[in-house]
Design a protein around this motif. Sequence first.
Motif, PDB file in Angstrom:
ATOM      1  N   UNK A   1      22.358   0.726 -35.815  1.00  0.00           N
ATOM      2  CA  UNK A   1      23.534   0.813 -34.947  1.00  0.00           C
ATOM      3  C   UNK A   1      23.173   0.563 -33.484  1.00  0.00           C
ATOM      4  N   UNK A   2      21.896   0.250 -33.234  1.00  0.00           N
ATOM      5  CA  UNK A   2      21.445   0.056 -31.850  1.00  0.00           C
ATOM      6  C   UNK A   2      21.062  -1.404 -31.626  1.00  0.00           C
ATOM      7  N   UNK A   3      21.129  -1.818 -30.351  1.00  0.00           N
ATOM      8  CA  UNK A   3      20.698  -3.178 -30.010  1.00  0.00           C
ATOM      9  C   UNK A   3      19.176  -3.231 -30.012  1.00  0.00           C
ATOM     10  N   UNK A   4      18.620  -4.449 -29.957  1.00  0.00           N
ATOM     11  CA  UNK A   4      17.168  -4.603 -29.966  1.00  0.00           C
ATOM     12  C   UNK A   4      16.507  -3.849 -28.825  1.00  0.00           C
TER      13      UNK A   4
ATOM     14  N   UNK B   1      10.428  -9.921 -29.096  1.00  0.00           N
ATOM     15  CA  UNK B   1      11.681 -10.135 -29.827  1.00  0.00           C
ATOM     16  C   UNK B   1      12.909  -9.935 -28.954  1.00  0.00           C
ATOM     17  N   UNK B   2      12.696  -9.840 -27.634  1.00  0.00           N
ATOM     18  CA  UNK B   2      13.821  -9.498 -26.759  1.00  0.00           C
ATOM     19  C   UNK B   2      14.127 -10.661 -25.820  1.00  0.00           C
TER      20      UNK B   2
ATOM     21  N   UNK C   1      20.162   9.104 -24.148  1.00  0.00           N
ATOM     22  CA  UNK C   1      20.666  10.418 -24.549  1.00  0.00           C
ATOM     23  C   UNK C   1      22.008  10.212 -25.239  1.00  0.00           C
ATOM     24  N   UNK C   2      22.301  11.048 -26.192  1.00  0.00           N
ATOM     25  CA  UNK C   2      23.561  10.915 -26.917  1.00  0.00           C
ATOM     26  C   UNK C   2      23.493   9.958 -28.085  1.00  0.00           C
ATOM     27  N   UNK C   3      22.318   9.370 -28.314  1.00  0.00           N
ATOM     28  CA  UNK C   3      22.205   8.459 -29.458  1.00  0.00           C
ATOM     29  C   UNK C   3      21.328   9.039 -30.558  1.00  0.00           C
TER      30      UNK C   3
ATOM     31  N   UNK D   1      13.907  -0.703 -29.062  1.00  0.00           N
ATOM     32  CA  UNK D   1      12.577  -0.668 -28.482  1.00  0.00           C
ATOM     33  C   UNK D   1      12.420   0.548 -27.566  1.00  0.00           C
ATOM     34  N   UNK D   2      13.516   0.969 -26.937  1.00  0.00           N
ATOM     35  CA  UNK D   2      13.451   2.185 -26.121  1.00  0.00           C
ATOM     36  C   UNK D   2      13.161   3.392 -27.001  1.00  0.00           C
ATOM     37  N   UNK D   3      13.810   3.435 -28.173  1.00  0.00           N
ATOM     38  CA  UNK D   3      13.534   4.527 -29.107  1.00  0.00           C
ATOM     39  C   UNK D   3      12.051   4.506 -29.484  1.00  0.00           C
TER      40      UNK D   3
END
Lengths: 243, 416
Positions: free
Chosen positions: A150-153, A180-181, A141-143, A157-159
């Motif tokens: 602008x996000x990490x891998x 890839x993680x 939340x908030x992203x 993947x959460x998105x």
Amino acid sequence: MAAMDDRPVIAEFADVHRHYVMGKNVVKALNGVSVQVRKGDYLAIMGRSGSGKSTMLNILGGLDRPTSGAYRVGGRDVSKLNDDDLSDVRGREIGFIFQSFNLIPQLTVLENLEVPLFYQGRVGAESRKKAEYLAGRVGLSGRLEHKPMELSGGQQQRVAIARALMNDPLFLLADEATGNLDSNTEKEILDLFDDLRPDGVTIVIVTHNPKVAERADHTLWLKDGQVEKLVDNRAAARDGDAP
Amino acid sequence: MRMVTLGLKSLMLHKLRSSLTTAGILFGVASVIAMLAVGEGASQETLDQYRAMGVSNVLIRSTKPEETQQTSSTSSSWSILGYGMTYAEADRIQNLLPQATVVRVREFQRGLMHGENWASKMIVGTEVAFLDVANLRIKEGRWLTELDQQHQANVCVLGASIAKALFPLENPLGQTVLAGVEDRFEVVGVLDTQGRAASPNGFTLDECVYVPMSSSRRRFGDVVRNPSTNRWESVELHEVKVKLPSSDQVEDAAAVLRFMLQPAHATKGDFEITVPLELLRQEEKQRRMFNLVLAVIASISLLVGGIGIMNVMLATVTERTREIGIRRALGAKKKHIVQQFLVEAGVLSALGGVVGVGLGLIVPEAITYWFGQKTSVMATHVILAFGISAAVGVVFGLYPAWRAANMDPVEALRHE
Ligand SMILES: Nc1ncnc2c1ncn2[C@@H]1O[C@H](COP(=O)(O)OP(=O)(O)OP(=O)(O)O)[C@@H](O)[C@H]1O
Ligand SMILES: [Mg+2]
């Protein structure tokens, strides 16, 4: 997957063949596969390289059609559908999660989340609310106004997982979702899958990684385009615990 | 709308590339509008010119014979060179075309003076009907009358600019103008500004001083020294204007007049018939030709712009193969993909179109400002140019969009 299982079958392969004609040779990527996926299942697909995992996943996802045999989604044979109808099946019934996240770079997180609903003409206040809820559900939340870069891998993947849930799919399809993680992030993502299961989410993952596969209920082993075996991971674990 | 903003977003990924492509359309549209505006302006000016000469008029001018001009230096400067239309011919024209108004015109270049002010301009001896046939209007005072004609009155009517030149401060009415060294004319009227281009005698109607035909004959005679060749010339009439009751009779009348005048002037070829209506038609025909040529140039420039768009869209489609795969996996149908890339191509070219229209409106203004060339931007041209640019985007975006839509989703997703 006991014989007495009364949960509805949501995806079913009935003697599915997928043959590629390469000049004179015919590659039988799938050679008579029959599988049932029931609501709430968590199924891992494993096998050596070239055993037909990706081919199977493509057909499961409605991106490809069997050469012969039936593929039923929610009881409906989709193996002969035209391109538009198959697109609808993908858009309504299936949630895709990819190895390389596959977010659209020029869109914000919110816009990425709305893409599946966009093609069903369901973008609006409702979809925004849903995106906010799911972003919270995957811990982001908030992203919503961020760009993927602008996000990490792990965050990306959460998105992607939230995006796969936007259309309330019959099942999630994950192709090497953690490939890839790093191992910590991999664990977080797998924990997230576990978190989602009480909501009644059905998950099918393809993986090379036994550690990933053993988090699933069952592992389907493919070999040369055929089902080699279907392993009940819980029973296997119990057997392992009590020698 | 959402499609458009998303399209803009994608285009922003490659600002330079997008703007360069847009520039192709932009300059195409701007140059089309500007060229059309210049052509339209120039053409309107000439059309106005011809209209002012009178669409129901036939103008017959006396012209100096060609060969005599060449031999003029060798032949004796004492001999009198006679040429052109005669009084008798004017009468015959009137008899031949009784329904027409025939106006006789004589012209003398003279120094004109009032007080301190002097100018070398044209004195035109003519008849009452001249005012109507030449489409002139009186601003102050009156025009020449039959009575002036009968009494060979020493009165004159001034064109607007000669009136300004000789009477910068005073009211010219009732004043006297000195023509040459001894001929004085009383100003009885001043004409409205005409603004037309110079007639074949080298002066505009605004620069002339009009006096009764009879007075001019008595004062100046029929033999005149031509200041440029220094030879005596005998010209009875410099011009005969024939006004027909309606413009449909103009061409027939011109043919009749040619036929009638030809025998007497065959050897010298010392007359020239001008039919403003024919000039008008020619100009209109020319304008249509010009517009056609412009349309071809416009099509080529927009074609070039379109190819640019196609090029960029193909590159975009290739670059975004994976995005296409993702969208297809998430439920996009082929038509959605087509739509997406068509909108992008459309936005690209419409953007060029809008800025191009802006530039196309400014350039003619600048041309008018710096070069004094009349220009006229027509709404239809603007709409046309913009419409074509948008259409170009769609047409040239079609193939890339079709390519994008028909990618195999599996292949597209595998694309790096
Ligand atoms: N488009 C294609 N054309 C021809 N043959 C193909 C195509 N896609 C897959 N194959 C063949 O089908 C077989 C199965 O391929 P598939 O990609 O399903 O294997 P996989 O199990 O996903 O392998 P990996 O673990 O390496 O991803 C292979 O022999 C492959 O060469
Ligand atoms: Mg594979």
